[in-house]
Design a protein around this motif. Structure first.
Motif, short mmCIF file in Angstrom:
data_model
loop_
_atom_site.label_atom_id
_atom_site.label_comp_id
_atom_site.label_asym_id
_atom_site.label_seq_id
_atom_site.Cartn_x
_atom_site.Cartn_y
_atom_site.Cartn_z
N GLY A 162 0.78 -1.23 0.00
CA GLY A 162 0.00 0.00 0.00
C GLY A 162 0.81 1.28 0.00
O GLY A 162 0.63 2.13 -0.86
N SER A 163 1.73 1.37 0.96
CA SER A 163 2.42 2.66 1.04
C SER A 163 3.34 2.84 -0.16
O SER A 163 3.56 3.95 -0.63
CB SER A 163 3.22 2.75 2.35
OG SER A 163 4.38 1.98 2.28
N VAL B 126 -2.95 20.11 3.00
CA VAL B 126 -3.76 19.35 2.05
C VAL B 126 -3.84 17.91 2.57
O VAL B 126 -2.81 17.29 2.81
CB VAL B 126 -3.12 19.37 0.65
CG1 VAL B 126 -4.00 18.62 -0.34
CG2 VAL B 126 -2.89 20.81 0.19
N PRO B 127 -5.04 17.38 2.73
CA PRO B 127 -5.14 16.08 3.37
C PRO B 127 -4.55 14.95 2.52
O PRO B 127 -4.70 14.94 1.30
CB PRO B 127 -6.65 15.89 3.55
CG PRO B 127 -7.28 16.84 2.63
CD PRO B 127 -6.33 17.97 2.42
N GLN B 128 -3.90 14.05 3.22
CA GLN B 128 -3.32 12.91 2.51
C GLN B 128 -4.37 11.82 2.39
O GLN B 128 -5.26 11.70 3.23
CB GLN B 128 -2.08 12.43 3.27
CG GLN B 128 -1.10 13.59 3.45
CD GLN B 128 0.27 13.16 3.91
OE1 GLN B 128 0.42 12.13 4.51
NE2 GLN B 128 1.26 13.99 3.62
N ILE C 53 -8.25 6.47 2.97
CA ILE C 53 -8.06 5.12 2.44
C ILE C 53 -6.94 4.43 3.21
O ILE C 53 -5.78 4.86 3.18
CB ILE C 53 -7.71 5.17 0.93
CG1 ILE C 53 -8.80 5.96 0.18
CG2 ILE C 53 -7.57 3.78 0.35
CD1 ILE C 53 -8.41 6.37 -1.22
N GLU C 54 -7.28 3.35 3.83
CA GLU C 54 -6.35 2.62 4.69
C GLU C 54 -5.12 2.14 3.90
O GLU C 54 -3.99 2.17 4.39
CB GLU C 54 -7.11 1.42 5.30
CG GLU C 54 -6.26 0.41 6.06
CD GLU C 54 -5.65 1.02 7.32
OE1 GLU C 54 -6.15 2.07 7.78
OE2 GLU C 54 -4.66 0.46 7.83
N ASN D 42 1.04 5.53 5.66
CA ASN D 42 2.45 5.92 5.63
C ASN D 42 2.92 6.46 4.28
O ASN D 42 4.11 6.52 4.03
CB ASN D 42 3.38 4.75 6.01
CG ASN D 42 3.10 4.28 7.41
OD1 ASN D 42 2.76 5.10 8.28
ND2 ASN D 42 3.21 3.00 7.63
N SER D 43 2.02 6.80 3.40
CA SER D 43 2.48 7.35 2.13
C SER D 43 1.95 8.78 1.97
O SER D 43 0.89 9.11 2.51
CB SER D 43 2.03 6.48 0.97
OG SER D 43 0.66 6.70 0.71
#
Lengths: 555, 324, 362
Positions: free
Chosen positions: C51-52, C182-184, C189-190, C194-195
């Motif tokens: 994911g990350s 700015v939201p990550q 989204i799970e 960490n990205s």
């Protein structure tokens, strides 16, 4: 480097061969799908001036470039002084005593005359001895042939005529025995052309051979001994000049009886639609090219501007079309004076009702990378679609209509414009400019590089526009075109209008003299336009030019 | 007074040191651009030369072999440049930009692969570097006031590449304006057609120019890594190729003025270390960044035509094709 | 030479050039004794395998889309903008100034203002070279390079001497509060935990569509393309070349400026030294590889996103290969798709037209 002097060269066989300086046998050359030279045979006798005539695109320049080693022929043989030679590059041709004066000079503008003359023909790795020797040699050549040029002058400060002399000197310095001149008078003033012909005469007297490429029959008749006619890449015939006539040559060039007059009824001039007053325009180097010109074009008439190329025609056209700033004067279309602000004057000129078929369609009139439909709206893109968006559907249907009406082949909207032939490209431009129903149409060199069939079509379209009540300004260096289309002829020389003539009664010689400035003082002209070069304006112009262009602004 | 003199001499001395790579790269660019090939890739060639020189020197222990390797690497880069922009008639600027990235990427990548020191080459010492040369009598004259000091500090005590760089400039001027090759070189950059119709190969002439470019810029790179420093580190050219290009434009493509401009840029580089944190009368403290930006700002002003006009060789940037 | 069929010109030839660039890159990896196929495997895992990693890939892609579009837009007008690096850097100033001014406010308010402020600063930084090109004839390539260096010096000064708060050691501005950034995407989204990929990614996708529309569906785009192909014809068509050059450069700088929104507004939350970190230069490779077309730019940006994130993974797993290999690939891509893009044209044309000759040309 020593030129091959035919007098001390061993030649293989008898007198027949030795009389020929150059012999071309069965030369063929393709450029992609274009068969530029087909099976050409040509024999040039030593010590003569041999003319080669043909229309634009007949293959003259290609043939000479092959002889000069700039291109290599696909097949065929070149014989120099009777000996077959494989000429691989220009240096080889020079070593065989063949020199060429190109239509566009091959000079380095910021070099001196001397440096240009020795370039590529230096004696040794160091320049000084070469330059010293060349200086002496040039003096001698100047004496022998009347080719005076200051060896230390920088090329860009010389007049076109002087630059051409440098080109000739370059060839002679390299020991050229055969000299090829490609359209040498196209950019010359009449005085310069006269000077050139005197030089050519001297060269012939000295035993040099001269090949003169031109499409001006007058020059052929005046100076050549023999003349060869080319048409569509093939050699049609070689004749003794004294046994032929311009009429016969013209017929051979075109391949059928030339239609000298276009069918058209009398003009019916209405109100003034294009009014040019005291126009002064400079070129890109701030050199004045159009010098205080005034004239009018009325609805329903074609006014032709005759003149030798380079006398201010391009600047005049571009200025009226809004592409070039003017130094003084006004241009009105439909009684509306065109403003000069910014570099988008062409848009305002169009908005005022002016359409412009430019002299050079590839440089100006088309974006060759664009597809046909995109070029069909060039200049009028603003009227396709509301707001920001481009209405592609409307553009395409308009383009389709244009291609059909003007019989453009292939009628493929999505074909890149560079893939159309010259005539078809020109038709796209004409359709675009004519079909928008402008009040004023200005046309530059409408048939340059266009095949014969299309020429007739284009001429008829122009006449049609006139009969529909448009004001048409036609600029062409082809005097025949001007004479057959125009209702009035204005003669442009050195940026001045030096005369007006009625095409029905105009005498060709008289026109020629006007165009070449030889007669300007005696001729009765439109009041106010002459003698323009004696007005105070002329003084200002000379002062304004950035450096000494005394030679330059007269060409 | 004495200390001012020493100060000035020291600043001038480091001016010379800092100007050398600029001079070499600038002269290299001069050959290429005079021949009509815009050389944005000087930076990359310089960097490649620096890396190859240091790597070879580290492996063989010979500075001279390092120098040769530096030249060879620059030659390879020039070869790619020529292939793309002369043979294939591609865009000279784009291929130059590509070369700069190629050098930045390859030097670090190969450095890490070969030496495993995070892109650095091993420290060089002794014969692995070009060391200062003491000119005759420098030590004896050292005590002579002013002239002796200048001779000792400024003239003597540089490495051989430095002296070479100062010889290259007059030689270049001589080649350019006094020899057949120079005449043709200038001609091919102004009007290649004139060269072609004179029967001389435009391609060959331009490649010849690129070879000279490679030799000079390769030596310039070697100077960075095995003369001025003791080894290569990441991106050690640090924009000097671009500064050299700016100097070339500033000097309007003439060797003599180019030398002066390179010295001026070298001087700016030299003083920025000295003025850090120092306060001046009236203007106060001058930020280092202002001095760093000065060469670029000056060049922009020049290019904008506010101080004279920089007119490039007319054919520069345009691949040569025979047209119909 | 017969012209290539359209599909070969638009798709096949660029693709072959990219393949060639990667082949040469692979050979270089092979030459230092590493296995290029293994490297590709690791890179793909690093870019998509978890994911990350995927989040990082998309974060890089965001930057590269903006930079690639910036170069492409200017290139359509015949202008080679080498300055997105500096333009993005300067745009960072606009982003942080508005962010700090409104620090503590909700991002929904600040995000659009960051876009505007960044665009103003980045656009202005590109406008000046545009102005100098249009009005003074200074060559855009040289001036944009010079402006990159000037930006580095200027921003270095501003960050270390002006924006740095008292008592902070490292050279950076004061931070933005979490709510202002700015939201990550990981907050929604799970998968992306960490990205750093953030909302700016969707702005990048929107920019692709916008540039496509602008270039091929508007009168403005028509004028831009006319100017790029033939400036004289553009003048003939009544287009103000000077005005257009300045506008296009400013817009190009605005696109580059969005790199600052992504990094300063979304990832770092503060202005740090050299935050652009080469993304502007990657834009050059992305633009050439994508042939200036938004579809191509999007795909090439993704490819470089994969390379950059995968390269990170690679540096962990294969110590013999550094991330700089990616810069080498970037160079090879520029070389083969930009400078030598027509190398394969003639052989390809011969190859494709030979069967045509027997089946009859269409």
């Amino acid at each position: 480097m020593t030129g091959l002097n035919p007098t001390n060269e061993q030649r293989s066989s008898g007198t027949a061969a030795s009389a020929l300086a150059i012999e071309l046998v069965g030369i063929n050359k393709h450029f992609g799908p274009v068969h530029a030279n087909r099976d050409i045979h040509l024999a040039v006798r030593r010590g003569t001036v041999h003319g080669i005539v043909g229309e634009n695109g007949a293959g003259k320049s290609t043939l000479m470039s092959i002889l000069y080693g700039f291109y290599t022929a696909d097949s065929g043989e070149i014989r120099v002084n009777g000996v077959p030679q494989k000429i691989t590059d220009s240096r080889h041709a020079l070593a065989l005593g063949i020199g060429m004066v190109h239509q566009h000079f091959m000079l380095v503008d910021n070099f001196t005359v001397l440096e240009n003359v020795v370039l590529g023909a230096e004696d040794s790795a160091l320049l000084r001895p070469t330059l010293n020797r060349a200086r002496d040699h040039l003096k001698q050549l100047a004496r022998d042939y009347g080719l005076e040029v200051d060896p230390d002058a920088i090329i860009e400060n010389l007049s076109v005529g002087q630059q051409q002399r440098v080109e000739i000197l370059k060839a002679l310095y390299r020991g050229a025995e055969t000299l090829i001149l490609d359209e040498p008078t196209g950019v010359l003033t009449p005085a310069e052309a006269d000077h050139l012909f005197r030089i050519l005469g001297k060269l012939r007297e000295e035993g040099k051979t001269i090949i003169l490429i031109t499409h001006k029959l007058r020059e052929i008749m005046a100076i050549t001994d023999e003349v060869s006619v080319m048409r569509q890449g093939a050699m049609v015939k070689t004749l003794q000049t004294k046994d032929t006539s311009p009429g016969e040559l013209a017929e051979l060039m075109v391949g059928r009886r030339v239609l000298l007059r276009v069918e058209k009824g009398p003009a019916n001039p209405g109100k003034v639609l294009l009014d040019v007053k005291n126009l002064i325009v400079t070129d890109d180097f701030k050199v004045p090219r159009v010098k205080n010109i005034s004239f009018q074009v009325r609805a329903g008439e074609i006014v032709g501007i005759a003149g030798v190329a380079g006398n201010g025609q391009s600047e005049l056209l571009e200025s009226i079309a809004g592409m070039r700033d003017q130094l003084g004067g006004t241009i009105s279309v439909n009684d509306k004076v065109l403003s000069l602000e910014g570099d988008d004057g062409a848009a305002r000129a169009r908005a005022a009702g002016l359409a412009h078929v430019p002299e050079d369609r590839l440089r100006m009139g088309l974006v060759t990378n664009f597809m046909a439909w995109e070029n069909a709206i060039l200049g009028y893109q603003g009227s396709y679609g509301e707001g920001l968006g481009l209405d592609i559907g409307k553009a395409r249907s308009t383009a389709e209509d244009y291609l059909k009406k003007f019989d453009v082949r292939p009628a493929n909207l999505d074909l890149k414009s560079s893939n159309f032939s010259g005539g078809n490209q020109q038709k796209i431009v004409l359709a675009r400019e004519m079909e928008r129903d402008p009040d004023v149409l200005i046309v530059g060199q409408p048939t340059r590089g266009v095949d014969i069939g299309a020429i007739e079509f284009i001429h008829n379209q122009i006449i049609k526009m006139r009969d529909a009540g448009k004001a048409i300004l036609l600029v062409s260096v082809e005097l025949d075109e001007i004479r057959s289309l125009s209702d009035r002829i204005l003669v442009l020389f050195d940026g001045h209008l030096v005369g007006e003539a009625d095409p029905a009664t105009a005498d060709e010689t008289e026109l020629g003299l006007l165009m070449t400035g030889s007669h300007s003082d005696q001729v009765i002209t439109e009041p106010g336009t002459l003698p323009a070069h004696e007005t105070p304006m002329q003084q200002t112009l000379v002062e304004m030019s950035p450096k000494d262009n005394s030679g330059r602004d007269t060409n | 007074m004495e200390s001012y003199l020493v100060d000035i001499t020291l600043i001038l001395d480091s001016t010379v040191r800092l100007a050398v790579p600029l001079i070499l790269a600038c002269m290299a660019g001069l050959y290429s651009e005079r021949a009509g090939i815009v050389d944005i890739g000087l930076e990359g060639k310089l960097l490649a030369g620096a890396f190859a020189a240091a790597a070879m020197s580290a492996v063989t222990g010979s500075a001279w072999l390092g120098l040769l390797a530096g030249i060879a690497a620059a030659m390879m880069f020039s070869g790619i440049h020529g292939l793309a922009s002369i043979t294939l008639k591609g865009n000279q600027t784009i291929s130059g930009v590509a070369l700069n990235f190629l050098a930045a990427g390859l030097t670090t990548f190969l450095g890490q692969s070969w030496f495993k020191r995070g892109g650095y080459t091993p420290q060089l010492s002794g014969d692995q570097r070009f060391n200062p040369i003491t000119l005759p009598f420098a030590n004896e004259l050292r005590e002579v006031p002013i002239l002796g000091q200048i001779y000792y500090e400024l003239i003597s005590g540089h490495n051989i590449i430095t002296y070479f760089a100062f010889i290259v400039v007059p030689v270049t001027a001589w080649v350019l304006f006094r020899t057949r090759f120079g005449l043709r070189l200038r001609a091919v950059g102004e009007n290649p057609k004139a060269i072609d119709t004179a029967g001389i190969s435009v391609t060959r002439l331009r490649f010849q120019a690129l070879v000279i470019t490679a030799v000079l810029v390769g030596i310039g790179g070697a100077y960075l890594s095995i003369a001025q420093s003791a080894g290569f580190n990441n991106n050690m050219s640090a924009g000097r190729g671009y500064i050299a290009l700016a100097a070339l434009i500033f000097a309007k493509w003439r060797p003599g003025p180019a030398l002066l401009v390179c010295l001026m840029f070298g001087f700016l580089d030299a003083v920025q270390f000295r003025i850090q944190g120092q306060s001046f009368p009236i203007i106060g403290e001058v930020p280092v960044q202002a001095i760093q930006a000065l060469p670029y700002v000056l060049t922009v002003i020049l290019l904008a035509g506010f101080i004279g006009r920089a007119v490039a060789p007319k054919a520069a940037g345009i691949p040569y094709t025979k047209e119909r | 030479m017969t012209p290539l069929p359209r599909w070969a010109d638009v798709v096949l030839l660029p693709l072959l050039n990219v393949v060639l660039a990667f082949l040469v890159g692979g050979l270089i990896v092979l030459a230092v004794g590493q296995n290029p196929l293994q490297a590709v495997g690791i890179m793909l895992y690093g870019a998509f395998g978890y994911g990350s990693g995927f989040g990082y890939t998309l974060y890089y892609t965001t930057d590269f889309i903006f930079a690639g579009l910036a170069v492409s837009l200017a290139y359509h007008a015949g202008l080679f903008n080498i300055g997105p690096e500096g333009q993005a850097y300067v745009a960072g100033l606009g982003v942080i100034l508005i962010g700090l001014a409104l620090n503590g406010m909700h991002w929904a308010l600040v995000f659009p203002l960051m876009i505007v402020a960044g665009a103003l600063f980045g656009g202005a930084w590109a406008f000046v070279p545009g102005y100098l090109q249009a009005k003074r004839g200074s060559h855009i390539v040289i001036t944009t390079i010079l402006f990159n260096f000037i930006a580095t010096a200027m921003m270095g000064f501003l960050i270390s001497r002006v924006l740095k708060p008292e008592g902070v050691n490292s050279d950076e501005s004061a931070p933005l509060e979490a709510i202002t950034r700015v939201p990550q995407l990981r907050t929604f989204i799970e998968l992306f935990k960490n990205s750093p990929v953030n909302l700016t990614f969707f702005l990048a996708i929107a920019a692709l569509f916008f540039v496509y529309w602008l270039i091929w569906r508007t009168k403005f785009g028509y004028a831009v393309r006319a100017l790029g192909h033939n400036p004289v014809a553009a003048n003939y068509a009544g287009i103000s070349n000077q005005k257009l050059i300045m506008i296009v450069m400013a817009m190009s700088g605005m696109l580059a400026a969005m790199v600052a929104v992504n990094n300063v507004g979304g990832v770092q939350g503060r202005l740090i030294l050299n935050f652009v970190n080469g993304a502007g230069f990657v834009g050059i490779a992305v633009a050439f590889m994508g042939k200036g077309h938004p579809v191509g730019v999007g795909l090439s940006a993704l490819l470089f996103g994969i390379l950059y994130q995968g390269g990170q993974e690679l540096a962990f797993q294969m110590p013999g290969i550094t991330r700089e290999m990616i810069v080498t690939i970037q160079a090879l891509v520029i070389l083969f798709t930009g400078a030598m893009g027509d190398m394969l044209r003639a052989p390809l044309s011969r190859l494709l037209t030979r069967p045509d000759a027997t089946t009859g040309a269409k």
